[in-house]
Motif scaffolding. Structure first.
Motif, PDB file in Angstrom:
ATOM      1  N   LEU A  31       0.847  -1.201   0.000  1.00 23.27           N
ATOM      2  CA  LEU A  31       0.000   0.000   0.000  1.00 23.27           C
ATOM      3  C   LEU A  31       0.879   1.247   0.000  1.00 23.27           C
ATOM      4  O   LEU A  31       1.976   1.239   0.552  1.00 23.27           O
ATOM      5  CB  LEU A  31      -0.909   0.002   1.227  1.00 23.27           C
ATOM      6  CG  LEU A  31      -1.868  -1.185   1.360  1.00 23.27           C
ATOM      7  CD1 LEU A  31      -2.636  -1.105   2.681  1.00 23.27           C
ATOM      8  CD2 LEU A  31      -2.834  -1.244   0.184  1.00 23.27           C
ATOM      9  N   PRO A  32       0.421   2.334  -0.612  1.00 23.41           N
ATOM     10  CA  PRO A  32       1.220   3.565  -0.633  1.00 23.41           C
ATOM     11  C   PRO A  32       1.328   4.183   0.755  1.00 23.41           C
ATOM     12  O   PRO A  32       0.401   4.105   1.564  1.00 23.41           O
ATOM     13  CB  PRO A  32       0.442   4.477  -1.585  1.00 23.41           C
ATOM     14  CG  PRO A  32      -0.967   3.957  -1.550  1.00 23.41           C
ATOM     15  CD  PRO A  32      -0.852   2.478  -1.354  1.00 23.41           C
ATOM     16  N   VAL A  33       2.470   4.796   1.042  1.00 17.76           N
ATOM     17  CA  VAL A  33       2.717   5.464   2.321  1.00 17.76           C
ATOM     18  C   VAL A  33       2.985   6.943   2.047  1.00 17.76           C
ATOM     19  O   VAL A  33       3.866   7.281   1.253  1.00 17.76           O
ATOM     20  CB  VAL A  33       3.919   4.845   3.056  1.00 17.76           C
ATOM     21  CG1 VAL A  33       4.248   5.651   4.311  1.00 17.76           C
ATOM     22  CG2 VAL A  33       3.632   3.385   3.418  1.00 17.76           C
ATOM     23  N   ASP A  34       2.193   7.787   2.693  1.00 17.40           N
ATOM     24  CA  ASP A  34       2.375   9.240   2.572  1.00 17.40           C
ATOM     25  C   ASP A  34       2.794   9.773   3.944  1.00 17.40           C
ATOM     26  O   ASP A  34       1.972   9.916   4.846  1.00 17.40           O
ATOM     27  CB  ASP A  34       1.079   9.898   2.110  1.00 17.40           C
ATOM     28  CG  ASP A  34       1.211  11.411   1.967  1.00 17.40           C
ATOM     29  OD1 ASP A  34       2.350  11.924   2.079  1.00 17.40           O
ATOM     30  OD2 ASP A  34       0.187  12.081   1.745  1.00 17.40           O
ATOM     31  N   PHE A  35       4.077  10.073   4.110  1.00 17.21           N
ATOM     32  CA  PHE A  35       4.562  10.527   5.407  1.00 17.21           C
ATOM     33  C   PHE A  35       4.011  11.900   5.784  1.00 17.21           C
ATOM     34  O   PHE A  35       3.981  12.254   6.960  1.00 17.21           O
ATOM     35  CB  PHE A  35       6.097  10.555   5.416  1.00 17.21           C
ATOM     36  CG  PHE A  35       6.721   9.192   5.484  1.00 17.21           C
ATOM     37  CD1 PHE A  35       6.646   8.438   6.643  1.00 17.21           C
ATOM     38  CD2 PHE A  35       7.374   8.654   4.381  1.00 17.21           C
ATOM     39  CE1 PHE A  35       7.204   7.169   6.714  1.00 17.21           C
ATOM     40  CE2 PHE A  35       7.948   7.401   4.443  1.00 17.21           C
ATOM     41  CZ  PHE A  35       7.863   6.651   5.608  1.00 17.21           C
ATOM     42  N   ASP A  36       3.565  12.677   4.820  1.00 15.54           N
ATOM     43  CA  ASP A  36       3.002  13.999   5.120  1.00 15.54           C
ATOM     44  C   ASP A  36       1.758  13.880   5.996  1.00 15.54           C
ATOM     45  O   ASP A  36       1.468  14.765   6.808  1.00 15.54           O
ATOM     46  CB  ASP A  36       2.663  14.741   3.829  1.00 15.54           C
ATOM     47  CG  ASP A  36       3.910  15.211   3.095  1.00 15.54           C
ATOM     48  OD1 ASP A  36       4.900  15.541   3.768  1.00 15.54           O
ATOM     49  OD2 ASP A  36       3.889  15.237   1.847  1.00 15.54           O
ATOM     50  N   GLN A  37       1.000  12.801   5.836  1.00 15.47           N
ATOM     51  CA  GLN A  37      -0.260  12.675   6.572  1.00 15.47           C
ATOM     52  C   GLN A  37      -0.031  12.409   8.061  1.00 15.47           C
ATOM     53  O   GLN A  37      -0.935  12.602   8.876  1.00 15.47           O
ATOM     54  CB  GLN A  37      -1.109  11.556   5.970  1.00 15.47           C
ATOM     55  CG  GLN A  37      -0.676  10.150   6.392  1.00 15.47           C
ATOM     56  CD  GLN A  37      -1.593   9.073   5.864  1.00 15.47           C
ATOM     57  OE1 GLN A  37      -1.619   8.770   4.680  1.00 15.47           O
ATOM     58  NE2 GLN A  37      -2.356   8.465   6.758  1.00 15.47           N
ATOM     59  N   TYR A  38       1.181  11.975   8.443  1.00 12.19           N
ATOM     60  CA  TYR A  38       1.438  11.645   9.837  1.00 12.19           C
ATOM     61  C   TYR A  38       1.976  12.832  10.635  1.00 12.19           C
ATOM     62  O   TYR A  38       1.978  12.802  11.862  1.00 12.19           O
ATOM     63  CB  TYR A  38       2.412  10.477   9.923  1.00 12.19           C
ATOM     64  CG  TYR A  38       1.840   9.190   9.371  1.00 12.19           C
ATOM     65  CD1 TYR A  38       0.921   8.436  10.108  1.00 12.19           C
ATOM     66  CD2 TYR A  38       2.199   8.732   8.105  1.00 12.19           C
ATOM     67  CE1 TYR A  38       0.390   7.270   9.613  1.00 12.19           C
ATOM     68  CE2 TYR A  38       1.674   7.551   7.596  1.00 12.19           C
ATOM     69  CZ  TYR A  38       0.767   6.831   8.349  1.00 12.19           C
ATOM     70  OH  TYR A  38       0.232   5.668   7.845  1.00 12.19           O
TER      71      TYR A  38
END
Length: 378
Positions: free
Chosen positions: A301-308
């Motif tokens: 699955l894609p991981v978007d570190f900005d969302q964390y």
């Protein structure tokens, strides 16, 4: 008030389970805990060698040498979240009349002072605390109060291994002074195997006496005939990223890319957002979030570190990926070269190092090259 009087009042006024529930400590086992009076375990002829010979890095004239030589307090590497582990082994405490408990407290604080600015983990091995070497309750109370916010702020977990009724009673006594926030960091470990999810047991240097006691406890629970068979190792998931070799990751990559996806994305995010963040590799991230991100990577699955909204998260993920490689990045074969590096003549170090690195598998070499280029950035 005298601590024994406090303890008696608590036991009279409160039900034990109710009192513990008020503390809201994590992972409390509600079954009957072993009594401190129960036999340790069948002693064997090698019981005298259950612990390593006294050793310490301190010189004989160091103020804490007489404490450190018992190996009661030791630094044992990092846990699986990149936090330093400090181990306290009760079984290595000599009889009380032979040990200055105030000095022991000072040495513990002296050791912690080297790490409290970063996140750390404390591991307390309770087995071996007896009536001979057990400090007084008033000393334990005063010792807890000595550890102010400086020490409690960055401790992320206190694991109490092999708890007994003494620990349970102690918590009732200390409940007025244990904060809710600190109570949530306390975890109880009935068997050493329960620690393996969080730490690498082989790096802890657990005393043989504790290992034997752990085996004894497990043997009293289930007989070998009724014990469940160990599960066979699971094959890696189709998109597995953590816990598999660099060679496996390259073979599974359609473009045969030698740099794994986790490293590409974490380093890219850190380069874009965290180069000026102080201590980016010293702090840990939320354990639940780290597992969530690992699971996303392993499932493709894609991981978007900005969302964390946590710059330390990609740094922890990067360290976790490297830590969980089946073989170290520099490989087991290069271990003798690594530990012998300081013995190489200064004029030969660069040439010898280049020669050694050329023997690395191509995937390892490319990852090392990327990491080095990233880490040397100002």
């Amino acid at each position: 008030m005298d601590p024994l009087t406090e303890l008696q009042d608590d036991l009279t006024l409160d039900d034990t389970s109710q009192a513990l529930n008020q503390l809201k400590l994590a992972s409390i086992d509600e079954k009957n805990w072993p009594s401190d009076e129960m036999p340790d375990f069948p002693k064997s002829d090698d019981s005298k060698s259950s612990s390593p010979e006294p050793a310490t890095h301190l010189k004989w004239d160091d103020p804490y040498y007489d404490i450190a030589r018992h190996q009661i307090v030791e630094v044992a590497g990092d846990d699986k979240y990149g936090r330093k582990i400090i181990v306290f082994s009760a079984c290595r405490m000599p009889p009380s009349h032979q040990l200055d408990h105030s000095k022991l407290l000072g040495y513990l604080k002296h050791t912690l002072d080297q790490y409290v600015e970063s996140d750390y983990t404390l591991l307390y091995l309770h087995h071996g605390l007896t009536s001979d070497n057990k400090p007084s309750l008033s000393w334990l109370r005063d010792a807890y109060r000595e550890f102010d916010r400086k020490y409690k702020k960055n401790i992320k977990a206190l694991y109490i291994v092999h708890p007994t009724m003494f620990i349970k009673t102690l918590l009732i006594l200390f409940k007025p002074i244990i904060s809710f926030k600190f109570g949530q960091k306390i975890f109880y470990v009935n068997y050493l195997s329960e620690l393996s999810e969080h730490v690498k047991l082989e790096q802890l240097g657990i005393p043989r006496q504790v290992l034997k006691y752990d085996d004894f406890l497990k043997s009293t629970q289930k007989s070998p005939a009724t014990a469940p068979k160990p599960m066979p190792p699971r094959p890696p998931l189709p998109h597995q990223q953590f816990g598999v070799s660099l060679q496996h990751l390259q073979e599974k990559n359609p473009e045969q890319e030698p740099i794994p996806l986790v490293l590409r994305e974490t380093i890219a995010h850190l380069q874009a957002h965290a180069l000026t963040t102080e201590g980016i590799f010293r702090r840990s991230a939320n354990t639940q979030v780290v597992r969530e991100v690992q699971q996303k990577y392993n499932m493709g699955l894609p991981v978007d570190f900005d969302q964390y909204d946590d710059l330390h998260l990609p740094a922890v993920i990067l360290k976790t990926f490297l830590r969980e490689l089946p073989e170290p990045l520099l490989t087991f074969d290069l271990y003798p070269h690594v530990v012998g590096f300081l013995n190489i003549d200064e004029s030969q170090k660069v040439e010898v190092t280049l020669q050694v690195l050329r023997t690395l598998p191509e995937e390892n070499y490319q990852v090392l090259r990327l990491l080095t280029a990233f880490l040397v950035q100002p």
